[in-house]
Write a protein that holds these residues in place. Sequence first.
Motif, short mmCIF file in Angstrom:
data_model
loop_
_atom_site.label_atom_id
_atom_site.label_comp_id
_atom_site.label_asym_id
_atom_site.label_seq_id
_atom_site.Cartn_x
_atom_site.Cartn_y
_atom_site.Cartn_z
N ASN A 60 0.85 -1.19 0.00
CA ASN A 60 0.00 0.00 0.00
C ASN A 60 0.88 1.24 0.00
OD1 ASN A 60 -0.13 1.67 2.74
ND2 ASN A 60 0.30 -0.47 3.25
N ASP A 61 0.32 2.34 -0.47
CA ASP A 61 1.03 3.62 -0.44
C ASP A 61 0.21 4.69 0.27
OD1 ASP A 61 -0.99 3.98 -2.27
OD2 ASP A 61 0.31 4.58 -3.93
N SER A 62 -0.65 4.26 1.19
CA SER A 62 -1.52 5.18 1.91
C SER A 62 -0.71 6.08 2.84
CB SER A 62 -2.55 4.40 2.75
OG SER A 62 -3.25 5.27 3.60
N PRO A 63 -0.96 7.39 2.80
CA PRO A 63 -0.26 8.30 3.72
C PRO A 63 -0.73 8.18 5.16
CG PRO A 63 -1.90 9.50 2.45
CD PRO A 63 -1.85 8.11 1.87
N ASP A 64 -1.84 7.45 5.38
CA ASP A 64 -2.38 7.29 6.73
C ASP A 64 -1.86 6.05 7.44
OD1 ASP A 64 -3.82 9.54 7.06
OD2 ASP A 64 -5.77 8.67 6.64
N ILE A 65 -1.08 5.24 6.72
CA ILE A 65 -0.62 3.98 7.30
C ILE A 65 0.90 3.99 7.36
CG2 ILE A 65 -0.62 1.46 7.06
CD1 ILE A 65 -3.22 1.69 5.53
N GLY A 66 1.44 3.63 8.51
CA GLY A 66 2.88 3.73 8.72
C GLY A 66 3.68 2.54 8.26
N PHE A 67 3.17 1.75 7.32
CA PHE A 67 3.93 0.65 6.76
C PHE A 67 3.51 0.49 5.29
CE2 PHE A 67 0.13 -0.96 8.87
CZ PHE A 67 -0.49 -1.69 7.86
N ASP A 68 4.39 -0.03 4.48
CA ASP A 68 4.06 -0.16 3.06
C ASP A 68 3.79 -1.59 2.63
OD1 ASP A 68 6.59 -1.27 3.13
OD2 ASP A 68 7.45 0.04 1.59
N ARG A 69 3.92 -2.56 3.57
CA ARG A 69 3.69 -3.97 3.23
C ARG A 69 3.09 -4.69 4.43
NH1 ARG A 69 9.91 -4.48 2.11
NH2 ARG A 69 9.47 -2.28 1.80
N SER A 70 2.31 -5.72 4.15
CA SER A 70 1.68 -6.47 5.23
C SER A 70 1.50 -7.93 4.82
CB SER A 70 0.32 -5.86 5.60
OG SER A 70 -0.56 -5.89 4.49
N LEU A 71 1.26 -8.77 5.83
CA LEU A 71 1.01 -10.20 5.63
C LEU A 71 -0.30 -10.54 6.33
CD1 LEU A 71 4.59 -11.49 6.48
CD2 LEU A 71 3.48 -11.74 4.26
N ASN A 72 -1.19 -11.22 5.62
CA ASN A 72 -2.50 -11.58 6.17
C ASN A 72 -2.77 -13.06 5.95
OD1 ASN A 72 -3.71 -8.83 6.99
ND2 ASN A 72 -3.02 -8.48 4.89
N PRO A 73 -2.55 -13.89 6.97
CA PRO A 73 -2.78 -15.34 6.81
C PRO A 73 -4.24 -15.70 6.57
CG PRO A 73 -1.39 -14.87 8.72
CD PRO A 73 -1.96 -13.57 8.27
N TYR A 74 -5.18 -14.79 6.92
CA TYR A 74 -6.60 -15.11 6.84
C TYR A 74 -7.40 -13.99 6.19
CZ TYR A 74 -4.96 -18.42 10.33
OH TYR A 74 -4.24 -19.39 10.98
N ARG A 75 -8.50 -14.36 5.54
CA ARG A 75 -9.54 -13.42 5.11
C ARG A 75 -10.75 -13.66 6.00
NH1 ARG A 75 -9.36 -11.21 -0.28
NH2 ARG A 75 -7.68 -12.06 -1.56
N VAL A 129 7.36 -5.25 8.23
CA VAL A 129 6.13 -5.74 7.65
C VAL A 129 5.10 -5.90 8.76
CG1 VAL A 129 6.85 -8.17 7.85
CG2 VAL A 129 5.07 -7.55 6.21
N ALA A 130 3.87 -5.49 8.48
CA ALA A 130 2.79 -5.61 9.47
C ALA A 130 2.10 -6.96 9.30
CB ALA A 130 1.78 -4.48 9.28
N LEU A 131 2.14 -7.77 10.34
CA LEU A 131 1.52 -9.10 10.30
C LEU A 131 0.09 -9.00 10.82
CD1 LEU A 131 1.66 -12.12 9.84
CD2 LEU A 131 2.78 -12.38 12.05
N GLY A 132 -0.87 -9.27 9.94
CA GLY A 132 -2.26 -9.20 10.33
C GLY A 132 -2.84 -7.80 10.29
N ALA A 133 -2.45 -7.01 9.29
CA ALA A 133 -2.95 -5.63 9.21
C ALA A 133 -4.44 -5.58 8.87
CB ALA A 133 -2.16 -4.85 8.17
N ASN A 134 -4.94 -6.59 8.16
CA ASN A 134 -6.35 -6.59 7.75
C ASN A 134 -7.21 -7.40 8.71
OD1 ASN A 134 -8.18 -5.55 5.81
ND2 ASN A 134 -8.38 -7.57 4.92
#
Length: 370
Positions: A60-75, A129-134
């Motif tokens: 992501n390139d959102s200016p509101d989020i302090g990381f540019d990549r994330s890992l999401n094991p689940y939906r 990297v943010a683990l579980g950002a979503n």
Amino acid sequence: MPSLARKGRGAVTNPGVRYESTRTEAWDDGWGTLAAEFADMPPLPTTLTKDHAKSALSWNDSPDIGFDRSLNPYRGCEHGCVYCYARPAHAYVGMSPGLDFETRLMFKPELPALLEKELSKPGYEAKPVALGANTDPYQPVERTLGITRRTLEILEKFGHPVTIVTKGAGVVRDIDILQRLAARNLVHVCLSVTTLDMKLARVMEPRAASPLKRLGAITELAKAGIPVGVLAAPMIPGLNDAEMERILEASARAGATRAGYVLLRLPLEIKAMFEAWLAEHHPERAARVLALVRETRGGRLYDARFGARQTGTGPYADLLAQRFKLALRRFGLDGRGYTGRAVQNSFSASLDCTQFKVPGAMAARQLELL
């Protein structure tokens, strides 16, 4: 439409998928059949479906989020937090952001292998990297599937920095890995504590760990030498925002060293879902809560503008921010106010990105010379 409230579930509705051209509506034929059909409904089971993802990292390139990549094991997320900002994403896979989001889960068994492949690509540059950002990496199904643990093992293998935000006390299961990462300044864990009121927690986030369990997890992580903070989020005007100071004080006593907060966000379908939930569980204060939310969102239930969506605007939002900053100083939580993007920045800025190394890369290069 009768309520779809079920024991152990957060949402009381299951709205249609916004991308579909047709919708169905419940209809009463005048003989009371609709009420009878929805009376005494059985508990909804959790179903799991494999998500054959083609990549591990989300960017992501959102200016509101302090990381540019994330890992999401689940939906989807079984915790069932009615206010979860990730709910609308379930529509991307043809499912409802309502009860479907917390009962029809998708899991990514290939995530660790995909991650290893992506981290090994030439030119990859390591950043936290943010683990579980979503959705939560330590929701109940992680106990048996273990995808989050295997993902952490890959990150440790590569010396990759990671931040974790969770409501799951199950994070303590992985203290062995987290402790090794912490010794190398490669991890920061943040527990989300929304309320200390057990009754409110039970209906607002029914399958998340209890508030006391989360505070206990903070204590265990801190004793193990793992940097740990607290995220008082979301703060809901007129519902749990009066608890902000108590949450921060209890978390500081438990061992948290940093803190953040986010104002309630109600994008897309969540607006109507939250209104229905309030009418079901807190009818006496629903009008007041919604009026205060509108006060912090320029007269609407949500303001999606960057720079405003995390903290809101107006006198009520400003007062909440001032209370937060004062509480940080009072309880020794670094004495700085972390909100919105600054939350993630503060948690990840001190992590070491220089230790990243592709295992066996040097040996492979030497063989290429032969």
